[in-house]
Structure formats: structure tokens, C-alpha cells
Design an enzyme around this catalytic site. Structure first.
Site, PDB file in Angstrom:
ATOM      1  CG  HIS A  99      42.851  44.974  33.267  1.00 17.62           C
ATOM      2  ND1 HIS A  99      43.480  43.905  33.821  1.00 17.62           N
ATOM      3  CD2 HIS A  99      43.736  46.083  33.659  1.00 17.62           C
ATOM      4  CE1 HIS A  99      44.442  44.207  34.561  1.00 17.62           C
ATOM      5  NE2 HIS A  99      44.693  45.724  34.667  1.00 17.62           N
ATOM      6  CD  GLU A 100      42.471  49.968  33.701  1.00 22.11           C
ATOM      7  OE1 GLU A 100      42.307  50.146  34.828  1.00 22.11           O
ATOM      8  OE2 GLU A 100      43.320  49.563  33.239  1.00 22.11           O
ATOM      9  CG  HIS A 103      42.198  47.444  38.594  1.00 28.04           C
ATOM     10  ND1 HIS A 103      42.890  46.723  39.101  1.00 28.04           N
ATOM     11  CD2 HIS A 103      42.999  47.720  37.386  1.00 28.04           C
ATOM     12  CE1 HIS A 103      43.951  46.423  38.605  1.00 28.04           C
ATOM     13  NE2 HIS A 103      44.109  47.136  37.420  1.00 28.04           N
ATOM     14  CG  HIS A 107      38.141  50.313  45.452  1.00 31.21           C
ATOM     15  ND1 HIS A 107      37.785  51.736  45.171  1.00 31.21           N
ATOM     16  CD2 HIS A 107      38.290  50.476  46.783  1.00 31.21           C
ATOM     17  CE1 HIS A 107      37.983  52.559  46.269  1.00 31.21           C
ATOM     18  NE2 HIS A 107      38.357  51.877  47.153  1.00 31.21           N
TER      19      HIS A 107
END
Length: 230
Positions: A99-100, A103, A107
Site C-alpha cells: 500500500h505504501e 503511494h 507520486h
């Protein structure tokens, strides 16, 4: 009035949902932390694999203390993994790590909601605290101008919460897609990942609901104050 404020009742559904969501995410993470993944990768190894396979080479992976303190820092371009996920190969840990990384991929791909959220985050952090100071001062001194400014500033926090929802849901979607397509994670493990990430998503929904209810409460108090002035 503030000590016996009947409008506080409005916040009860948000408070209850937040408590339930927090307990649920802890229960889901605890359950799937006990199940090792067949991918035979630690959280740190998965993070590096996902970044490289996505063509991202300028994002670091670091370890930070704490439990579920995992996050992506868009300013320093660092994915920070907690003690609970960095060296763990559990289904829960890999889900959180993926999940991280989602991100970080957002980006790199210039995902608009993430860019928008990052751009207003510093303003919201300042304005959300200032909003209540101005609002309370306006109420104490019966000054509607301060009350309205407080409400306006807090509205930014509500907008921030709304923008956060698609950002978090999309990061989880990207995570599941990579685990399923690129790493061929078995369906039973993928189900566990979805369960953990779904529980985490509830906390963001609860946060958004709480922000809405707080704004509604401020509007009701402002209406009471405005009525008294008339």
C-alpha cells in the site's frame, strides 16, 4: 455552553465509527500477521522489488520505530516501514508495505489527487488548528466574523479528508494489482491483504465522517450565535 454543549451529540456516530475502525484494523492486522506469505519476501524486500519493477529508482526504503507507523514521505521520497513490517514476511505486513509503495507509484505517475493533497497538506495542518481557536474566540466575544473565518478554515480540513479517500483507495488498488499480477500471490493470501487494507480504509472513512460532523456542529453553533445576536 462549551461544557454542556448539546451539539456534541452530533459527533457520537463519528466517534463510534472511529473506535470500531481502529479495533477492526488492529484485529485484521493481528490475524494476518500470524500467517506467513508464500512469496518468501520481507516487507523491505517487497518494497524494493515493487519500486524497481515500477521503474522507480529515486525512492529510498527506511525502517522507523513503532507499530504500523508505515508511511510514504513525498518530500524526501522515502518509504518508511515500521518494526512490524520491515523484516516481516506475513500477509499483513506485505499488504501494508505494498500500500505504501502504491503511494510512491502514485507520486511517480503524478496521480492528481495525491499531488493536490500534498500541495494543501501544510496549509490544512495550520488552518485546522487555527480554525478552532478563532471559532471559540468568536463565540466567547460574540463575534460572527471570527466564527465564520473559523468555519471557513475548518472547511479546508473537510476538503482534505475528501481528497484523501480516493488517494488511499487507489494506493490499495495498485498494491493488490501488483501482488496479484506481478508476484502471483495466491488467492487466499490476496484475500488477507484485501481484508487488512479494507480495514485500514475504514479509518479514513471514519476520519472523513468525523470532519463532516465537526463542520456541521460548528455551523449549528454559529446559527445559535447568529440567532442570539438578532
Amino acid at each position: 455552553m462549551f461544557f454542556f454543549d448539546p451539539t456534541f451529540i452530533i459527533l457520537i456516530p463519528g466517534i463510534l465509527l472511529a473506535l470500531i475502525a481502529q479495533m477492526y484494523v488492529q484485529e485484521r492486522f493481528s490475524k494476518y500477521s500470524r500467517i506467513p506469505s508464500s512469496l518468501n519476501m520481507t516487507g523491505a524486500e517487497l518494497a524494493k522489488f515493487m519500486l524497481e519493477s515500477s521503474g522507480i529508482y529515486n525512492v529510498k526504503v527506511e525502517r522507523v520505530p513503532g507499530n504500523l507507523t508505515d508511511h510514504y514521505d513525498p518530500i524526501k521520497k522515502v518509504v518508511r516501514l515500521s518494526d512490524a513490517t520491515y523484516n516481516s514476511n506475513s500477509v499483513a505486513a506485505l499488504g501494508v508495505v505494498a500500500h505504501e509503495i502504491g503511494h510512491a507509484i502514485q507520486h511517480a505517475r503524478k496521480y492528481v489527487p495525491l499531488i493536490l493533497r500534498n500541495s494543501i497538506a501544510p496549509v490544512v495542518s495550520f488552518s485546522s488548528n487555527l480554525s478552532w481557536i478563532l471559532f471559540i474566540l468568536g463565540f466567547i466575544f460574540m463575534n460572527m466574523a471570527l466564527v465564520r473565518i473559523g468555519i471557513l478554515l475548518f472547511s479546508l480540513a473537510v476538503i482534505f479528508s475528501l481528497i484523501t479517500l480516493p488517494v488511499e483507495f487507489d494506493a490499495s488498488r495498485r498494491a493488490v494489482k501488483i501482488l496479484e499480477s506481478n508476484l502471483m500471490m495466491p488467492k487466499n493470501e490476496l484475500s488477507g491483504v484485501k481484508s487488512v487494507l479494507g480495514a485500514a480504509a475504514m479509518t479514513y472513512v471514519a476520519s472523513t465522517l468525523m470532519a463532516f460532523l465537526q463542520l456541521l456542529r460548528m455551523l449549528l453553533i454559529a446559527g445559535f450565535l447568529g440567532g442570539n445576536r438578532d
